[in-house]
Motif scaffolding. Structure first.
Motif, PDB file in Angstrom:
ATOM      1  N   SER A   1       0.818  -1.220   0.000  1.00 16.14           N
ATOM      2  CA  SER A   1       0.000   0.000   0.000  1.00 16.14           C
ATOM      3  C   SER A   1       0.852   1.271   0.000  1.00 16.14           C
ATOM      4  N   HIS A   2       2.147   1.123   0.293  1.00 18.22           N
ATOM      5  CA  HIS A   2       3.044   2.276   0.369  1.00 18.22           C
ATOM      6  C   HIS A   2       3.648   2.614  -1.001  1.00 18.22           C
TER       7      HIS A   2
ATOM      8  N   TYR B   1       2.886   5.821  -3.154  1.00 24.67           N
ATOM      9  CA  TYR B   1       3.353   7.141  -2.716  1.00 24.67           C
ATOM     10  C   TYR B   1       4.759   7.452  -3.220  1.00 24.67           C
ATOM     11  N   ASP B   2       5.360   6.468  -3.893  1.00 26.26           N
ATOM     12  CA  ASP B   2       6.667   6.708  -4.513  1.00 26.26           C
ATOM     13  C   ASP B   2       7.672   7.271  -3.506  1.00 26.26           C
ATOM     14  N   ALA B   3       7.774   6.586  -2.355  1.00 26.58           N
ATOM     15  CA  ALA B   3       8.713   6.998  -1.303  1.00 26.58           C
ATOM     16  C   ALA B   3      10.153   6.935  -1.848  1.00 26.58           C
TER      17      ALA B   3
ATOM     18  N   THR C   1      11.722   3.782  -3.313  1.00 23.67           N
ATOM     19  CA  THR C   1      10.964   3.040  -4.323  1.00 23.67           C
ATOM     20  C   THR C   1      11.710   3.057  -5.656  1.00 23.67           C
TER      21      THR C   1
END
Lengths: 513, 513
Positions: B102-103, B106-108, B111
């Motif tokens: 699910s994270h 957000y293109d942390a 990533t």
């Protein structure tokens, strides 16, 4: 002129005059072409040093360097720092030597799917068609890199040695950054005027330097909004006589608390504040659930121009600038801890020094406590891949002669690309590498607890401890020609930093925690 | 049982009980599951050490280890040695932690296109669907790795911490290697009987150990054919009391000359002899233009069985075995040169030691002059990516307790993955690392000349010289907890090797050229 010479001539004609290189057999023609007094070639003993150096170079110079890497595996060794550079918007021209075209079908040992390896992290990727197209390919690669992109040019051996014919001189084109549309600025201005709670302006990229922070400061004075950066920013100009930007915290609980009051967040050259990692039961989005996001300038747009337009719309152009006052920090004494580290730094930092920060656990406190130090630049790791610090310091120092670079490292992170130290010594770079030796991956201990595990069992704990054997960074530095010293008090740490600035060339300080 | 525990349980159930790890935040659940007394976790300070160690482990054990790497960039750091392992046919199970599913949107910062990075060098690649499928996914990864493949299992955080339910115990299946079809053996046997010139048998992979060389020796005795390996082989059992295989030279001119007499070349678990690199005006194919190639066993087939069938077809099963006699090499005295290096090695090597050879320029002579040493194994770099030696030595030592490992390095190659030394010290591995310090990328000087450039100009020459500053490998080793010594005579080199074997644990010898 052969292909390799056409490539070097195009690089030089476009102002790309620095090449971070780790060459191999397939690059011998390029190496021969690099034997040109106008080109500064910098030998790196590992490819991750070369790509990280190109990142640091771009951040300071705002124009790209080239790297020279050897086939697919050489590129692979450079990929982690290419990832970091890509996230930082640092353009570079990667020249990757490949086998001679006719040799590929024999699947020799070093053959790999080079384009496949390059594609995930390159914005621009091409295997040149031959010597005759190299100059044009190089031009496109350079223009992409100048715009902050990762450009990867694959150079088969026969393209290097083939006849390139006449090589045109191309004009240099600077990329233009778009201003935001006026409606967007008006929308943000209206929102700020009407907002009944605090508004946060989050600045990133080029908006964090030059006139960006000053304009944000005027807007803050005029409207009461707060101004901040994400936890990681590619380069911030800060210190006394500049405008201090707050920093959204790293850990989720702290970030949620920091952002809790804001119902409106305006972003400039960045996006929504997001958790670095996801944790069970915690959100990825850090803003208050009811907070609205307003993009004033998208990444890549001209955020400084956007802030200027916003200041105009708000009538804030003449508002007071909250200039950061100089804070004279006394030299701390005694035990090493995050606060005394930050105070020692603040007291020792010379004017216009550059802080490359990969200190993870130990450096978290530094930013707040160095805001009144002499003006300086801070470079942070935008991509999160460890091993970023010493290479970026290499490139930053190459791009900024006369400015001392402090490279703050954890002991764990220091070990990824420590080969940089040799290049520091070789090039006589004014880099002071500071290693905070807590002898563990301390960040992971915190993260283990964050995942809900509490204290790790003995075998899991061993995977976070790097105290057996003890790493001796002074010995490691000496092995690569960098003088080092070990300190275990705040005053000795401070004195070692000051001493390192008094002499030219690199130094290493191991801070025993 | 959560997903991470199901994964570790499946690894252990299948006999994969060693994990070379460089964990990060996204792997905390896996780390917690590794806290299991049946699993040996080996911490590596850089991912290239972990993947190279898995290569060395497989070569000696013929069964795979796991690696634990952190997201795309962690994998990227391990890719060069995955390339080498892939070329060596060394299977491994790479477990790559990824963000919580699910994270991802957000293109942390960390990533990346993880599958894109893994695909070019993985035979088997899967992002697990969730905790409930992990055990099955792991089984398939392990079976691929057992067959010599690179298996990459991407493990999102939520798959680690999700509920895996009941985890089945799967049976262990050993991969079967096909015997060659009888017609192929008959064809080769007929050719050998009829050939009017010399025939060359080129052995590779598992045919170079166990009964393979002996069978090849009988065939050579019976038919007069010659027996050899490619220049690089993943593992050769050799020395006194075994059968010596010749070695096709590295440099093209020498290889052409070596192969010139043969009009028939029979390959066993390998393909045609090919130049490592292509050079202007030189062929990629090393055989005589009129030579015919005959594949007795394809890569992956059972070459030992093929040699047995061929020996039967030629009536060579009872032919004399040309056992290598023991050659007692006197301890050499005086100057260090390739010959005295090889003699010192031959005199010092204890029975059943393992030679990991990445010495490039300085080690070229060793193979011929150590053929009568006590029986030993030699591991060579099949993929050509530098930085292979010390990690492979790490894994070979982990897989072979009680056997001394000599890791022969050039100074240039030593600097790529030198972090291995720390793991040597931490695990008390019996590895003697020998660094031949000629203070240049000497192989490149030769290759520069091979490209037709003669002597490099000053700036190109600088890119091949690593003498400024001088690398001090004893200091570097000390920094990672490995005792070191510097030698500059053949007798001191010999004595240092003997001393290192008398004590348990690692040592480093810097041989100043």
């Amino acid at each position: 002129m052969n292909g390799a010479e056409a490539l070097v001539s195009t690089l030089l004609g476009q102002g790309v005059d620095t090449c971070f290189a780790n060459p191999g057999t397939s690059e011998m023609h390029f190496l021969s072409a690099l034997d040109n007094p106008a080109m500064k070639s910098v030998l790196c003993l590992f490819e991750g040093v070369a790509t990280g150096a190109a990142d640091g170079y771009f951040r300071m110079k705002e124009s790209p360097a080239a790297t020279l890497l050897h086939l697919g595996p050489g590129l692979a060794n450079g990929l982690a720092n290419i990832h970091n550079a890509r996230r930082a918007g640092s353009g570079m021209v990667n020249v990757i030597g490949d086998h001679v075209t006719s040799h590929l079908k024999y699947d020799a040992p070093l053959t790999s799917d080079l384009e496949g390896l390059a594609r995930p992290l390159s914005h621009w990727l091409r295997t040149t068609d031959g010597a005759h197209t190299l100059a044009h390919d190089a031009l496109q690669a350079i223009e992409a890199a100048r715009a902050g992109e990762i450009a990867t040019l694959v150079l088969p051996g026969d393209a290097s040695w083939g006849d390139a014919g006449q090589v045109p001189q191309f004009p240099r084109r600077q990329p233009e950054r778009a201003a935001p549309p006026a409606e967007r600025v008006d929308h943000v201005a209206r929102m700020i005027r009407k907002a009944d709670g605090p508004v946060l302006l989050v600045l990133a990229d080029r908006a964090c330097r030059g006139r960006g922070p000053e304009l944000a400061g005027r807007i803050a004075s005029a409207t009461g909004c707060r101004i901040a950066t994400q936890f990681f920013t590619n380069r911030i100009e800060r210190g006394a006589g500049r405008v201090t930007l707050e920093r959204i915290p790293y850990f989720v609980a702290a970030a949620l608390e920091y952002l809790q009051p804001f119902r409106h967040i305006v972003t400039v050259e960045t996006g929504e504040p997001i958790a670095f990692f996801a944790y069970p039961g915690l959100p990825s989005q850090l803003k208050h659930p009811e907070a609205q996001l307003h993009s004033l300038a998208l990444p890549g747009e001209d955020g400084t121009m956007a802030l200027e337009m916003l200041a105009d719309a708000l009538g804030a152009r003449q508002a007071a600038v909250p200039w950061q006052e100089r804070i004279e920090t006394p030299v701390p004494q005694g035990a090493i801890d995050p606060t005394s580290i930050a105070h020692a730094l603040a007291a020792a930092m010379p004017e216009h020094c550059i802080l490359v920060d990969e200190s993870l656990t130990s450096g978290r406190t530094s930013m707040a406590l160095t805001c009144g130090a002499l003006p300086h630049d801070t470079l942070q790791n935008m991509g999160g891949s460890i091993g970023f610090g010493t290479p970026v310091a290499t490139g930053a120092a190459m791009a900024s002669p006369g400015r001392r670079v402090f490279c703050l490292e954890g002991d764990g992170s220091m070990m990824y690309t420590l080969q940089s130290l040799w290049t520091h010594a070789r090039e006589g770079l004014d880099v002071t590498t500071v290693v905070f030796a807590n002898r563990k991956y301390k960040i992971l201990e915190a993260e283990y607890a964050n995942m809900g595990f509490g204290t790790p069992g003995p075998r899991a704990a061993e995977m976070m401890e790097i105290d057996r054997p003890t790493l001796d960074f002074v010995s490691l530095a000496r092995g690569m020609g960098v003088p080092g010293v070990k300190v275990d008090t705040a005053e000795d740490f401070h004195a070692a930093m000051v001493r390192s600035c008094a002499e030219s060339g690199p130094a290493l300080i191991e801070v025993v925690m």
